[in-house]
Design an enzyme around this catalytic site. Sequence first.
Site, PDB file in Angstrom:
ATOM      1  N   LYS A 160       8.807  -8.211 -13.173  1.00 16.72           N
ATOM      2  CA  LYS A 160      10.093  -7.502 -13.122  1.00 16.72           C
ATOM      3  C   LYS A 160      11.197  -8.410 -12.612  1.00 16.72           C
ATOM      4  O   LYS A 160      12.326  -8.365 -13.110  1.00 16.72           O
ATOM      5  CB  LYS A 160       9.969  -6.265 -12.233  1.00 16.72           C
ATOM      6  CG  LYS A 160      11.254  -5.468 -12.076  1.00 16.72           C
ATOM      7  CD  LYS A 160      11.019  -4.231 -11.237  1.00 16.72           C
ATOM      8  CE  LYS A 160      12.310  -3.494 -10.931  1.00 16.72           C
ATOM      9  NZ  LYS A 160      12.957  -2.937 -12.116  1.00 16.72           N
TER      10      LYS A 160
ATOM     11  N   ARG B 266      13.992   8.658 -10.762  1.00 16.02           N
ATOM     12  CA  ARG B 266      14.972   8.050  -9.866  1.00 16.02           C
ATOM     13  C   ARG B 266      16.328   8.730 -10.062  1.00 16.02           C
ATOM     14  O   ARG B 266      16.842   8.771 -11.192  1.00 16.02           O
ATOM     15  CB  ARG B 266      15.071   6.537 -10.120  1.00 16.02           C
ATOM     16  CG  ARG B 266      13.761   5.810  -9.868  1.00 16.02           C
ATOM     17  CD  ARG B 266      13.812   4.348 -10.255  1.00 16.02           C
ATOM     18  NE  ARG B 266      14.710   3.584  -9.375  1.00 16.02           N
ATOM     19  CZ  ARG B 266      14.921   2.275  -9.501  1.00 16.02           C
ATOM     20  NH1 ARG B 266      14.287   1.583 -10.469  1.00 16.02           N
ATOM     21  NH2 ARG B 266      15.730   1.646  -8.677  1.00 16.02           N
TER      22      ARG B 266
ATOM     23  N   ASP C 214      16.210  -4.411   0.576  1.00  9.93           N
ATOM     24  CA  ASP C 214      15.067  -4.915  -0.195  1.00  9.93           C
ATOM     25  C   ASP C 214      14.238  -5.905   0.615  1.00  9.93           C
ATOM     26  O   ASP C 214      13.010  -5.814   0.683  1.00  9.93           O
ATOM     27  CB  ASP C 214      15.541  -5.572  -1.494  1.00  9.93           C
ATOM     28  CG  ASP C 214      15.951  -4.540  -2.539  1.00  9.93           C
ATOM     29  OD1 ASP C 214      15.578  -3.365  -2.391  1.00  9.93           O
ATOM     30  OD2 ASP C 214      16.643  -4.912  -3.495  1.00  9.93           O
TER      31      ASP C 214
ATOM     32  N   GLN D  88      23.888   1.241  -6.078  1.00 18.73           N
ATOM     33  CA  GLN D  88      24.040   0.963  -7.504  1.00 18.73           C
ATOM     34  C   GLN D  88      24.976   1.960  -8.183  1.00 18.73           C
ATOM     35  O   GLN D  88      25.573   1.654  -9.210  1.00 18.73           O
ATOM     36  CB  GLN D  88      22.672   0.966  -8.189  1.00 18.73           C
ATOM     37  CG  GLN D  88      21.806  -0.231  -7.817  1.00 18.73           C
ATOM     38  CD  GLN D  88      20.446  -0.192  -8.495  1.00 18.73           C
ATOM     39  OE1 GLN D  88      20.167   0.690  -9.299  1.00 18.73           O
ATOM     40  NE2 GLN D  88      19.599  -1.147  -8.162  1.00 18.73           N
TER      41      GLN D  88
ATOM     42  N   LYS E  91      18.276 -11.279  -9.222  1.00 14.33           N
ATOM     43  CA  LYS E  91      18.288 -10.168 -10.171  1.00 14.33           C
ATOM     44  C   LYS E  91      19.626  -9.431 -10.111  1.00 14.33           C
ATOM     45  O   LYS E  91      20.224  -9.111 -11.144  1.00 14.33           O
ATOM     46  CB  LYS E  91      17.150  -9.198  -9.857  1.00 14.33           C
ATOM     47  CG  LYS E  91      17.151  -7.944 -10.725  1.00 14.33           C
ATOM     48  CD  LYS E  91      16.095  -6.945 -10.301  1.00 14.33           C
ATOM     49  CE  LYS E  91      16.452  -6.276  -8.985  1.00 14.33           C
ATOM     50  NZ  LYS E  91      15.575  -5.115  -8.675  1.00 14.33           N
TER      51      LYS E  91
ATOM     52  N   GLU F 122      11.718   1.591  -7.022  1.00 18.60           N
ATOM     53  CA  GLU F 122      10.711   1.581  -8.076  1.00 18.60           C
ATOM     54  C   GLU F 122       9.547   2.523  -7.772  1.00 18.60           C
ATOM     55  O   GLU F 122       8.882   3.034  -8.670  1.00 18.60           O
ATOM     56  CB  GLU F 122      10.191   0.158  -8.289  1.00 18.60           C
ATOM     57  CG  GLU F 122      11.118  -0.748  -9.063  1.00 18.60           C
ATOM     58  CD  GLU F 122      12.260  -1.320  -8.250  1.00 18.60           C
ATOM     59  OE1 GLU F 122      12.918  -2.249  -8.727  1.00 18.60           O
ATOM     60  OE2 GLU F 122      12.518  -0.839  -7.116  1.00 18.60           O
TER      61      GLU F 122
ATOM     62  N   ASN G 226      12.245   0.164 -16.143  1.00 18.33           N
ATOM     63  CA  ASN G 226      12.450   0.615 -14.764  1.00 18.33           C
ATOM     64  C   ASN G 226      13.527  -0.233 -14.098  1.00 18.33           C
ATOM     65  O   ASN G 226      13.498  -0.453 -12.888  1.00 18.33           O
ATOM     66  CB  ASN G 226      11.140   0.522 -13.971  1.00 18.33           C
ATOM     67  CG  ASN G 226      11.149   1.406 -12.728  1.00 18.33           C
ATOM     68  OD1 ASN G 226      11.996   2.276 -12.574  1.00 18.33           O
ATOM     69  ND2 ASN G 226      10.204   1.169 -11.838  1.00 18.33           N
TER      70      ASN G 226
ATOM     71  N   HIS H 150       7.193  -4.509  -8.011  1.00 21.25           N
ATOM     72  CA  HIS H 150       7.085  -5.956  -7.832  1.00 21.25           C
ATOM     73  C   HIS H 150       7.130  -6.366  -6.368  1.00 21.25           C
ATOM     74  O   HIS H 150       6.409  -7.285  -5.946  1.00 21.25           O
ATOM     75  CB  HIS H 150       8.219  -6.641  -8.600  1.00 21.25           C
ATOM     76  CG  HIS H 150       9.594  -6.163  -8.228  1.00 21.25           C
ATOM     77  ND1 HIS H 150      10.632  -7.011  -7.948  1.00 21.25           N
ATOM     78  CD2 HIS H 150      10.115  -4.911  -8.087  1.00 21.25           C
ATOM     79  CE1 HIS H 150      11.721  -6.318  -7.660  1.00 21.25           C
ATOM     80  NE2 HIS H 150      11.433  -5.045  -7.738  1.00 21.25           N
ATOM     81  N   ARG H 151       7.950  -5.699  -5.566  1.00 17.23           N
ATOM     82  CA  ARG H 151       8.087  -6.111  -4.168  1.00 17.23           C
ATOM     83  C   ARG H 151       6.848  -5.769  -3.342  1.00 17.23           C
ATOM     84  O   ARG H 151       6.538  -6.466  -2.379  1.00 17.23           O
ATOM     85  CB  ARG H 151       9.353  -5.511  -3.560  1.00 17.23           C
ATOM     86  CG  ARG H 151      10.603  -5.985  -4.274  1.00 17.23           C
ATOM     87  CD  ARG H 151      11.834  -6.001  -3.406  1.00 17.23           C
ATOM     88  NE  ARG H 151      13.009  -6.366  -4.186  1.00 17.23           N
ATOM     89  CZ  ARG H 151      13.334  -7.602  -4.525  1.00 17.23           C
ATOM     90  NH1 ARG H 151      12.570  -8.610  -4.143  1.00 17.23           N
ATOM     91  NH2 ARG H 151      14.415  -7.848  -5.246  1.00 17.23           N
TER      92      ARG H 151
ATOM     93  N   GLY I 263      16.747  -0.577 -12.650  1.00 16.66           N
ATOM     94  CA  GLY I 263      17.894   0.130 -12.086  1.00 16.66           C
ATOM     95  C   GLY I 263      19.174  -0.674 -12.182  1.00 16.66           C
ATOM     96  O   GLY I 263      20.261  -0.114 -12.373  1.00 16.66           O
TER      97      GLY I 263
END
Length: 642
Positions: free
Chosen positions: A409, A113, A306, A161, A13, A334, A83, A383-384, A85
């Site tokens: 996602k 966020r 992550d 980011q 991603k 998220e 969502n 998702h994670r 980022g």
Amino acid sequence: MSAHGTVRLPGSKSISNRVLLLAALAQGTTTVRDLLQSDDTERMLDALRILGVEVEALGNNAYRVTGCGGVFPNKNAKLFLGNAGTAFRPLTAALALSGGSYELSGVPRMHERPIGDLVDALRQLGADIHYLGNEGFPPLQISPAKLAGDTAQVRGDVSSQFLTGLLMALPLLKRTVKVEVVGELISKPYIEITLAMMARFGVQVVRDGWRSFTLMAGSCYVSPKEIYVEGDASSASYFLTAGAIGHGPLRVEGVGKTSVQGDVRFAEALEKMGAVIVMGDNWIEARAPASGKLQAIDLDCNHIPDAAMTLAVAALFADGTTTLRNIASWRVKETDRIAAMATELRKVGATVEEGADFIRITPPVSCSSIHNPQSGIDTYDDHRMAMCFSLAAFGGAGVRINDPKCVAKTFPDYFKMFVQVTQSVPVIAIDGPSASGKGTVAQRIATALGMNYLDSGALYRLLGLAAQKRGIALDAEEQLATLAGQVDIRFEGADIRLDGAQVGDELRTEEAGSAASKVAALPMVRAALLDKQRAFRRAPGLVADGRDMASVVFPDSVLKIFLTASAEARAERRYKQLKEKGMSANIAALLQDIQARDERDTQRSAAPLQQAQGASLLDTTPLNIEQAVQEVLSRYRALESK
């Protein structure tokens, strides 16, 4: 469950959305191959098309992007970025420096966020950005402005980011600009990805360690013509962990020791927990430790923010308490991932301590104690969370993931691929009445096949024994059911332990057997012990004996045997067993007890003793133990050969 095989990872991603934006900003046409197909990349693709960038789908996860040379054709647009980022932050920076009017918004969680540090840095360069809601958070209104200034400062301790977005947008200014990082820069490997991708498009950044980054005047993006997206290293973490706790080997392809992604170092963390890791240039393979069980670790996870989430669930299968540190960035993802992870880990039986930037996990007493909560695992639209907690199923009790579709996602096919490399461990279920010889037969079959063994009767005997030690009546159903969920029962080779103390022949007394029969007749007790029994289902296989193994506990058993013998033959066998152990016995009393127990077991409302559907009958009255064992083995091998 067990896990082995090979998985081809979807595209990263982080790399996918970086490459798409850089291709759009570059001079020339870029063919992007192996792009991740997900909600996040769809948001970026949609945004680029709205901005007037020509994007052509070529099939097989390939796209042709015609760059605009840093000048978006559409100077006025509204962008909804969900969502994502990895789309929102870089696009904010690029559009703020491109001289147009744009409105950027997302889902409610995106509006929670923070983005204020990026906005502040862009304003230092002359950008005109206004908040349409809460100060410091999306949605945003970007207006044309006279851009000036050659230095910007950005905090490094909230989200990498922000720095990524800023660096990728700087070539639009066409002058020398320096970015200074305030505070410690977290998630440094993601900045390495950014710099590597910018270099692929012809832009070099001069850096002073992690303190400052300078982009020289005249820098501009030029298409590399064709670029391949690496497999997602964060997604690799779920399958590598599956290989480590599901015995393996399990290989992931698409990332390896030459990867530019920092999350590839997750394999090192798993190796510290005892997993056996082998790496190639474009693949990583994991299998269980030689001891069969992972070990707890205390780890600074700044380099794998992550993927570190997967370690939190891996901790359920480790000896000791695992501490994951320097994960403050989890709070602004998220969802608040530290809080969410702590909540869901407690649901499955872990003891969890959480802090501003750490989480500490003490697993349940054993893997067999990992719960399958009735409420299921909540994902918080993250998702994670969904992918991490799929691994809790290796505890044996299974797990229900609420809202599994949130994996779209980043990894829409995750559960499909998970099923392809995980196998339900085969079970041979041997049911039958008391003293039919099923325990001895099952033990010998397990030994012959190298499988695990479950004596379900021992669980009920242990519960009866525990109740008697605590003064709980054998008909106090609610108290017994509560005790069943709390009592610490362990089978360690030939040893059986109750609350840490070894118990032996006292479990085989007629008194213990009678107590077991009484508590086993209680529906709430049977339900409470169900997960404990299913947790014995571990690779390479399980042989389970009892009264309802084939009908209730393991209805999907590959072989179901109903082992029986005449009451007289069973009484004689029990008599010989007791005499061999030097215990007193009366054959007439034994026969009477067996007949009474048969009556009670067949008439009870909860899982009455009966031949399960699909089970084959084996009457051992004329057989000795060895003959019975050989008969069951021959039936199993006949199934294997089909």
